[in-house]
Design a protein around this motif. Structure first.
Motif, short mmCIF file in Angstrom:
data_model
loop_
_atom_site.label_atom_id
_atom_site.label_comp_id
_atom_site.label_asym_id
_atom_site.label_seq_id
_atom_site.Cartn_x
_atom_site.Cartn_y
_atom_site.Cartn_z
N VAL A 181 -4.67 5.93 5.25
CA VAL A 181 -3.94 4.66 5.40
C VAL A 181 -2.49 4.85 4.98
O VAL A 181 -1.55 4.58 5.72
CB VAL A 181 -4.60 3.55 4.56
N ASN A 182 -2.31 5.28 3.73
CA ASN A 182 -0.99 5.66 3.20
C ASN A 182 -1.24 6.92 2.37
O ASN A 182 -1.76 6.83 1.26
CB ASN A 182 -0.39 4.57 2.31
N ASP A 183 -0.90 8.07 2.91
CA ASP A 183 -1.21 9.34 2.27
C ASP A 183 -0.84 9.30 0.79
O ASP A 183 0.26 8.83 0.47
CB ASP A 183 -0.43 10.49 2.93
N MET A 228 2.70 6.28 -2.75
CA MET A 228 3.80 7.10 -3.28
C MET A 228 3.66 7.35 -4.77
O MET A 228 4.01 8.42 -5.27
CB MET A 228 5.14 6.44 -2.96
N PHE A 280 8.48 2.22 -12.37
CA PHE A 280 8.40 2.40 -10.92
C PHE A 280 7.47 1.32 -10.39
O PHE A 280 6.29 1.31 -10.75
CB PHE A 280 7.87 3.80 -10.61
N HIS A 327 0.95 15.42 -8.10
CA HIS A 327 1.84 16.58 -8.15
C HIS A 327 2.15 16.94 -9.60
O HIS A 327 2.14 18.12 -9.97
CB HIS A 327 3.11 16.24 -7.37
N GLN A 368 0.85 9.90 -5.23
CA GLN A 368 1.29 11.18 -4.65
C GLN A 368 2.09 11.98 -5.70
O GLN A 368 1.85 13.18 -5.91
CB GLN A 368 2.18 10.90 -3.44
N ARG A 369 3.04 11.32 -6.35
CA ARG A 369 3.84 11.99 -7.37
C ARG A 369 2.99 12.34 -8.60
O ARG A 369 3.13 13.42 -9.18
CB ARG A 369 5.02 11.08 -7.78
N THR A 394 0.82 -1.22 0.00
CA THR A 394 0.00 0.00 0.00
C THR A 394 0.85 1.27 0.00
O THR A 394 0.42 2.30 -0.50
CB THR A 394 -0.95 0.01 1.21
N GLN A 395 2.07 1.17 0.55
CA GLN A 395 3.00 2.31 0.51
C GLN A 395 3.31 2.72 -0.91
O GLN A 395 3.33 3.91 -1.26
CB GLN A 395 4.35 1.93 1.15
#
Lengths: 81, 376
Positions: B190-192, B140, B235, B147, B143-144, B135-136
């Motif tokens: 949970v995982n921003d 991530m 990724f 952005h 998140q990118r 989930t991390q």
């Protein structure tokens, strides 16, 4: 190649729940939400690291961070600390 | 090249049960697919299938019948179902058999997956220090992406809202209660930037297909099925490092390959199923599979384009978010849904206007993607 010690935070998240053990080993004080991310270094590589910070709300993409290899996974913290 | 038709499709209820094993789900799905095709198990000339955590598919012959059929176990993470389907299609094309079964099933314990670093070629420290958490990665990556491409948290909320709305229309879904975007956003981080209700949960279920060589009266054609592993510059889950510069994508590679093989493009597709491990994955995979430009999702989703009644219906059965994630079963669940849609038998969640072409996509660790194109 020797990598730079300072780069920019490329992305991040906060681990808000305790990972399953094994394989996770909580720190001596027990689990607390903590940040992880990738640090983009000038040599053209993004390295996964635990992000040490006292203020999870202060984390931003692009912030300068200093990263260190050591025992365990790489660890990073704000270059302004 | 020999055409491959989908003669039958079967599925079980997805979710969590106390007393049904993953294997039992698989037997039910295969039995349902055979009944749908009107074909006896004794006519099946080859079978391919697997699970990630619920046992070996070839043991199903104990319940299905000891016919001596060649039954190959497939274990390929999130691409288990897709890889079984590729093998099944190739068995038809090669002339190995004219009726072939593909089955995917699974049953996982409650909570996040707990992979072991050594199984993934990683140092024990990645597990010990808390980085072996799928989930991390999803947090991530989106998140990118937010952005770089101007995707809002609201859009992530809307993706999950749609999943639960579609799940409520699907009698086999696990999550069948509508949940608003506001509730999704307020469900706890949970995982921003991903909240609890944006994620799918590991669960259980099975799906199976009966494939056959060209045959009268079978309306759905498997135009192409392709599996790819990562190339340099992607990724992925559990990456200690990622190369700099613009990212490539294993999903993009698999989608490009499947469209090329099918002789069709994203613009031809009337109904889409993409891996929605969480809301962000659906957003990003739509662009990686060629259905929109990066950032365009913000407007498309706000306008309702990805709804069942929209111009680009996505995850019409509720996706992983509403069905849960039995790893071995999800890929064939998507194909089952497309088969229903192309036959015009999806009931209250039928895409209007008679969809002719469908697409499915799964993605998983350590950088594997399987895609299919089907036509009615």
């Amino acid at each position: 190649m020797t990598l730079s010690a300072v780069g920019e935070l490329w992305t991040w998240t906060v681990q808000r729940f305790e990972p399953k053990s094994p394989p996770y080993v909580p720190p001596p004080g027990g689990f607390a939400p903590s940040a992880v991310g990738y640090v983009e270094l000038p040599e053209g590589v993004r390295v996964a690291a635990v992000l040490d910070t006292d203020d999870l709300a202060s984390i931003r993409i692009g912030m300068p961070v200093r990263i260190e290899a050591g025992v365990g996974v790489p660890r990073a913290r704000s270059a302004d600390d | 090249m020999t055409e491959v038709l989908i003669a039958g499709a079967g599925i079980t209820r997805f979710g969590r049960t106390e007393d049904v094993s993953g294997r039992q789900h698989a037997v039910r799905a295969v039995t349902a697919a055979l009944a749908d095709a009107g074909i006896e198990w004794s006519r099946v000339g080859a079978a391919f299938g697997g699970s990630d955590a619920a046992g070996n598919a070839d043991t199903l012959v104990a319940e299905l019948g000891l016919t001596g059929v060649p039954f190959v176990n497939v274990k390929n993470g999130c691409a288990t179902g897709g890889s079984a389907l590729v093998s099944a299609a190739n068995a038809i094309r090669s002339g190995m058999a004219d009726v072939v079964v593909a089955v995917g099933f699974d049953k996982h314990p409650r909570g996040a997956f707990d992979p072991r670093p050594a199984d993934w070629g990683l140092d024990e420290a990645y597990g010990r220090d808390g980085l072996m958490v799928t989930t991390q990665f999803f947090g991530m990556k989106i998140q990118r992406y937010m952005h770089d491409h101007g995707i809002s948290a609201r859009t992530l909320g809307l993706v999950a809202e749609k999943a639960y709305r579609n799940g409520a229309l699907n009698p086999n879904a696990w999550r069948r209660k509508a949940i608003s975007a506001d509730e999704v956003l307020a469900s706890g981080m949970v995982n921003d930037p991903l909240t609890r209700f944006m994620f799918c949960s590991p669960g259980e279920g099975a799906a199976a297909l009966v494939l056959c060589a060209p045959h009268e009266g079978v309306p759905v054609t498997l135009r192409a099925a392709e599996v790819r592993t990562r190339t340099f510059g992607t990724f992925e889950v559990f990456s200690p490092w990622v190369p700099g510069g613009e990212l490539t994508s294993v999903s993009r590679a698999a989608a490009t390959a499947v469209f090329e093989r099918a002789g069709l493009g994203p613009g031809d597709v009337d109904v889409v199923q993409v891996q929605d491990t969480e809301s962000g994955a659906e957003v990003m995979h739509l662009a990686e599979c060629g259905f929109c430009a990066d950032g365009e999702q913000e407007k498309l989703i706000a306008e309702g384009a990805t709804e069942i009644s929209g111009t680009l219906p996505v995850n019409t059965d509720g996706g992983c978010i509403a069905n849960g994630e039995p790893i071995g079963a999800s890929g064939l669940r998507q194909v089952y849904e497309v088969v229903l849609q192309l036959r015009g038998r999806a009931g209250v969640r039928q895409v209007p206007g008679g969809p002719r072409v469908g697409f499915t996509h799964v993605y998983g660790a350590p950088g594997v993607s399987a895609c299919t194109v089907l036509s009615g």
